[in-house]
Design a protein around this motif. Structure first.
Motif, PDB file in Angstrom:
ATOM      1  N   VAL A 104      -6.253   0.375  -9.447  1.00  0.00           N
ATOM      2  CA  VAL A 104      -4.775  -0.099  -8.839  1.00  0.00           C
ATOM      3  C   VAL A 104      -4.547  -1.346  -9.874  1.00  0.00           C
ATOM      4  O   VAL A 104      -3.821  -1.981 -10.065  1.00  0.00           O
ATOM      5  CB  VAL A 104      -5.236  -0.280  -7.223  1.00  0.00           C
ATOM      6  CG1 VAL A 104      -3.987  -1.513  -6.856  1.00  0.00           C
ATOM      7  CG2 VAL A 104      -5.096   0.149  -7.168  1.00  0.00           C
ATOM      8  N   LYS A 105      -5.424  -2.222 -10.288  1.00  0.00           N
ATOM      9  CA  LYS A 105      -5.903  -2.981 -10.921  1.00  0.00           C
ATOM     10  C   LYS A 105      -5.156  -3.258 -12.135  1.00  0.00           C
ATOM     11  O   LYS A 105      -4.463  -3.748 -12.693  1.00  0.00           O
ATOM     12  CB  LYS A 105      -7.260  -4.141 -10.865  1.00  0.00           C
ATOM     13  CG  LYS A 105      -7.501  -4.285  -9.525  1.00  0.00           C
ATOM     14  CD  LYS A 105      -8.996  -5.834  -9.965  1.00  0.00           C
ATOM     15  CE  LYS A 105     -10.311  -4.753  -9.637  1.00  0.00           C
ATOM     16  NZ  LYS A 105     -10.983  -5.613  -9.731  1.00  0.00           N
ATOM     17  N   LYS A 106      -5.685  -1.866 -13.076  1.00  0.00           N
ATOM     18  CA  LYS A 106      -5.328  -1.550 -14.399  1.00  0.00           C
ATOM     19  C   LYS A 106      -3.639  -0.553 -14.885  1.00  0.00           C
ATOM     20  O   LYS A 106      -3.733  -1.073 -15.310  1.00  0.00           O
ATOM     21  CB  LYS A 106      -6.075  -1.077 -14.917  1.00  0.00           C
ATOM     22  CG  LYS A 106      -7.575  -1.832 -15.298  1.00  0.00           C
ATOM     23  CD  LYS A 106      -8.659   0.062 -15.924  1.00  0.00           C
ATOM     24  CE  LYS A 106     -10.256  -0.849 -15.840  1.00  0.00           C
ATOM     25  NZ  LYS A 106     -11.060  -0.115 -16.491  1.00  0.00           N
ATOM     26  N   GLN A 107      -3.196  -0.282 -13.142  1.00  0.00           N
ATOM     27  CA  GLN A 107      -2.436   1.152 -13.440  1.00  0.00           C
ATOM     28  C   GLN A 107      -1.845   0.474 -12.618  1.00  0.00           C
ATOM     29  O   GLN A 107      -0.373   1.187 -12.642  1.00  0.00           O
ATOM     30  CB  GLN A 107      -2.438   2.353 -13.534  1.00  0.00           C
ATOM     31  CG  GLN A 107      -3.816   2.200 -14.491  1.00  0.00           C
ATOM     32  CD  GLN A 107      -4.018   4.158 -14.870  1.00  0.00           C
ATOM     33  OE1 GLN A 107      -3.269   5.155 -13.773  1.00  0.00           O
ATOM     34  NE2 GLN A 107      -4.622   4.503 -15.417  1.00  0.00           N
ATOM     35  N   GLY A 108      -1.811  -0.309 -11.169  1.00  0.00           N
ATOM     36  CA  GLY A 108      -0.688  -0.589 -10.299  1.00  0.00           C
ATOM     37  C   GLY A 108      -1.486   0.547  -9.322  1.00  0.00           C
ATOM     38  O   GLY A 108      -1.275   1.770  -9.072  1.00  0.00           O
ATOM     39  N   LEU A 109      -0.255  -0.418  -7.885  1.00  0.00           N
ATOM     40  CA  LEU A 109      -0.491   1.207  -6.927  1.00  0.00           C
ATOM     41  C   LEU A 109       0.337   2.135  -6.941  1.00  0.00           C
ATOM     42  O   LEU A 109      -0.590   3.143  -6.525  1.00  0.00           O
ATOM     43  CB  LEU A 109       0.387  -0.207  -5.767  1.00  0.00           C
ATOM     44  CG  LEU A 109       0.037   0.992  -4.195  1.00  0.00           C
ATOM     45  CD1 LEU A 109      -2.015   1.039  -3.832  1.00  0.00           C
ATOM     46  CD2 LEU A 109       0.226  -0.018  -3.031  1.00  0.00           C
ATOM     47  N   SER A 110       1.352   1.945  -7.452  1.00  0.00           N
ATOM     48  CA  SER A 110       2.222   3.371  -7.609  1.00  0.00           C
ATOM     49  C   SER A 110       1.367   4.563  -8.196  1.00  0.00           C
ATOM     50  O   SER A 110       1.461   5.753  -7.607  1.00  0.00           O
ATOM     51  CB  SER A 110       3.727   3.309  -8.079  1.00  0.00           C
ATOM     52  OG  SER A 110       3.938   4.353  -7.959  1.00  0.00           O
ATOM     53  N   GLN A 111       0.677   4.131  -9.418  1.00  0.00           N
ATOM     54  CA  GLN A 111       0.768   5.700  -9.813  1.00  0.00           C
ATOM     55  C   GLN A 111      -0.908   5.675  -9.556  1.00  0.00           C
ATOM     56  O   GLN A 111      -1.138   6.358  -9.717  1.00  0.00           O
ATOM     57  CB  GLN A 111      -0.204   4.568 -11.627  1.00  0.00           C
ATOM     58  CG  GLN A 111       1.235   4.541 -13.139  1.00  0.00           C
ATOM     59  CD  GLN A 111       0.956   4.367 -14.257  1.00  0.00           C
ATOM     60  OE1 GLN A 111       0.363   2.931 -14.756  1.00  0.00           O
ATOM     61  NE2 GLN A 111       1.004   5.682 -14.823  1.00  0.00           N
ATOM     62  N   THR A 112      -1.625   5.219  -8.930  1.00  0.00           N
ATOM     63  CA  THR A 112      -2.989   5.156  -8.239  1.00  0.00           C
ATOM     64  C   THR A 112      -2.864   5.905  -7.538  1.00  0.00           C
ATOM     65  O   THR A 112      -3.339   7.114  -7.012  1.00  0.00           O
ATOM     66  CB  THR A 112      -3.554   4.037  -8.343  1.00  0.00           C
ATOM     67  OG1 THR A 112      -3.853   3.046  -9.275  1.00  0.00           O
ATOM     68  CG2 THR A 112      -4.709   3.789  -7.430  1.00  0.00           C
ATOM     69  N   TRP A 130     -10.256   1.372  -6.564  1.00  0.00           N
ATOM     70  CA  TRP A 130      -9.873  -0.364  -6.650  1.00  0.00           C
ATOM     71  C   TRP A 130      -9.285  -0.327  -8.311  1.00  0.00           C
ATOM     72  O   TRP A 130      -8.500  -1.700  -8.364  1.00  0.00           O
ATOM     73  CB  TRP A 130     -10.826  -1.268  -6.052  1.00  0.00           C
ATOM     74  CG  TRP A 130      -9.942  -2.557  -6.261  1.00  0.00           C
ATOM     75  CD1 TRP A 130     -10.806  -3.569  -6.639  1.00  0.00           C
ATOM     76  CD2 TRP A 130      -9.180  -3.322  -5.726  1.00  0.00           C
ATOM     77  NE1 TRP A 130     -10.371  -4.555  -6.407  1.00  0.00           N
ATOM     78  CE2 TRP A 130      -9.203  -4.324  -5.868  1.00  0.00           C
ATOM     79  CE3 TRP A 130      -7.773  -3.292  -4.479  1.00  0.00           C
ATOM     80  CZ2 TRP A 130      -8.143  -5.484  -5.405  1.00  0.00           C
ATOM     81  CZ3 TRP A 130      -6.932  -3.587  -4.199  1.00  0.00           C
ATOM     82  CH2 TRP A 130      -6.599  -4.844  -4.516  1.00  0.00           C
TER      83      TRP A 130
END
Length: 124
Positions: free
Chosen positions: A72-80, A69
């Motif tokens: 996701v907040k730091k790098q975004g959903l795609s990178q995660t 989580w």
């Protein structure tokens, strides 16, 4: 040669692996016995395969959920998702205590000679 791996999806797999090369100053051992811990390494194994195994693995660790989580907040959903999929594709060798016979050693000052039976630390 065969080697035991833990997949990123939490499954134990026996894989055909090449015979390892020997680094300078080291010896090569033919492994005859290895210990795989039912506690330490067994904790990473899932009882389900596929999506259910992933859910089991994630839900067993609040830290993992928090870590994903935060990512996701730091790098975004795609990178995660890319990072998670990469991790799931990883294989980790398991087995950390072993015994065998010395196959190669070119250090004449070494206490280990070809043919010696030895106990040693395994993977990792």
């Amino acid at each position: 040669m065969k080697q035991v791996f833990l997949s990123g999806k939490g499954q134990v797999e026996l894989v055909d692996a090449p015979i390892p090369g020997r680094m300078n100053g080291s010896i090569l051992i033919r492994n005859s016995h290895s210990v795989i811990s039912a506690g330490t390494e067994g904790a990473a194994v899932t009882t389900n395969e596929g999506v259910y195994g992933l859910i089991e693995k994630v839900s067993s660790s609040k830290d993992r959920v928090d870590q994903v989580w935060d990512m996701v907040k730091k790098q975004g959903l795609s990178q995660t998702m890319t990072a998670v999929n990469s991790k799931l594709a990883d294989y980790t060798p398991i087995g950390y205590s072993c015994s065998g016979v010395v196959l190669e050693n070119d250090d004449s000052n070494s206490e280990f000679k070809v043919g010696d039976r030895v106990a040693c630390m395994g993977a990792g």
